[in-house]
Design an enzyme around this catalytic site. Structure first.
Site, PDB file in Angstrom:
ATOM      1  N   TYR A 157      -0.429  -0.410  10.054  1.00 39.10           N
ATOM      2  CA  TYR A 157      -0.633  -0.826   8.667  1.00 39.10           C
ATOM      3  C   TYR A 157       0.519  -0.353   7.779  1.00 39.10           C
ATOM      4  O   TYR A 157       1.045  -1.107   6.963  1.00 39.10           O
ATOM      5  CB  TYR A 157      -1.971  -0.249   8.191  1.00 39.10           C
ATOM      6  CG  TYR A 157      -2.392  -0.607   6.796  1.00 39.10           C
ATOM      7  CD1 TYR A 157      -2.947  -1.847   6.519  1.00 39.10           C
ATOM      8  CD2 TYR A 157      -2.283   0.316   5.759  1.00 39.10           C
ATOM      9  CE1 TYR A 157      -3.374  -2.170   5.241  1.00 39.10           C
ATOM     10  CE2 TYR A 157      -2.708   0.007   4.480  1.00 39.10           C
ATOM     11  CZ  TYR A 157      -3.246  -1.237   4.214  1.00 39.10           C
ATOM     12  OH  TYR A 157      -3.664  -1.550   2.951  1.00 39.10           O
ATOM     13  N   LYS A 212       3.007  -2.740   5.680  1.00 39.40           N
ATOM     14  CA  LYS A 212       3.031  -2.688   4.220  1.00 39.40           C
ATOM     15  C   LYS A 212       4.411  -2.352   3.679  1.00 39.40           C
ATOM     16  O   LYS A 212       4.813  -2.874   2.630  1.00 39.40           O
ATOM     17  CB  LYS A 212       1.976  -1.701   3.702  1.00 39.40           C
ATOM     18  CG  LYS A 212       0.540  -2.208   3.888  1.00 39.40           C
ATOM     19  CD  LYS A 212       0.333  -3.580   3.287  1.00 39.40           C
ATOM     20  CE  LYS A 212      -1.112  -3.999   3.210  1.00 39.40           C
ATOM     21  NZ  LYS A 212      -1.265  -5.369   2.694  1.00 39.40           N
ATOM     22  N   SER A 257       0.834  -1.193   0.000  1.00 40.51           N
ATOM     23  CA  SER A 257       0.000   0.000   0.000  1.00 40.51           C
ATOM     24  C   SER A 257       0.876   1.252   0.000  1.00 40.51           C
ATOM     25  O   SER A 257       1.966   1.252   0.587  1.00 40.51           O
ATOM     26  CB  SER A 257      -0.892   0.019   1.248  1.00 40.51           C
ATOM     27  OG  SER A 257      -1.520   1.278   1.410  1.00 40.51           O
TER      28      SER A 257
END
Length: 190
Positions: free
Chosen positions: A167, A171, A154
């Site tokens: 997150y 990622k 991401s």
């Protein structure tokens, strides 16, 4: 459509395939002739709960369209579950050509309010939930002298996003993993 890239007689495992991007991957690979393992724990976005309904619904869509698919409800963080998924895939179809490591969860909160457990859970699913299936298929792909691995990352990993320290860290960690296994797999056409 003519000119489509085809995956006839290839076997694809897609993690997190009960919805979203994973579902799209599973349906498209099936449309292009692949046999697909639709893996999804069936939990909510934060990883809680679990049901095989989502994976089974995607399998039903694939089968209705004339494709071949099986559902798998293993958590990508569970060693035994991942091993069983790969063993079942091998006993069903005898090979694994593609792994789409897509499973993920979100536990968004600003960093000061984020519990360490929420940080760890996101890292576990995104990082170890990629590493474990990858490790489980690596020797199979090496023996075949062929394999393809797709890892879902991401822009949050590169640029950040408010409330997503966990997150983003996961990622970007996947980018490092991907860049390394690309080098290590090259001699085996992985």
């Amino acid at each position: 459509m003519s000119g489509d890239i085809r995956f006839d007689d290839q076997v694809v495992i897609v993690t997190g395939a009960g919805g979203g991007l994973g579902r799209s991957h599973a349906l498209e690979f099936a449309r292009r002739g692949a046999k697909v393992v639709v893996n999804d724990l069936g939990g909510s976005v934060d990883g809680s709960g679990g049901s095989s309904a989502a994976a089974e619904a995607v399998v039903a869509e694939i089968v209705k369209a004339g494709g071949a698919a099986i559902a798998d409800g293993a958590s990508v963080t569970n060693d035994a579950g991942v091993a069983a998924m790969v063993e079942r895939t091998m006993s069903q179809w005898g090979r694994v050509d593609v792994l789409i490591a897509n499973a993920g969860i979100l536990r968004d909160k600003s960093f000061p309010k984020m519990e360490i457990a929420d940080f760890a859970a996101v890292l576990d699913v995104h990082i170890m939930g990629t590493v474990k299936p990858l490790k489980a298929v690596w020797e199979i792909m090496k023996a075949q002298n062929y394999g393809r691995i797709v890892v879902t990352t991401s822009s949050t990993g590169l640029y950040g996003n408010f409330g997503q320290a966990n997150y983003g860290a996961a990622k970007l960690g996947l980018v490092g993993l991907m860049n390394t296994i690309k080098i290590e797999g090259a001699k085996s056409d992985i």
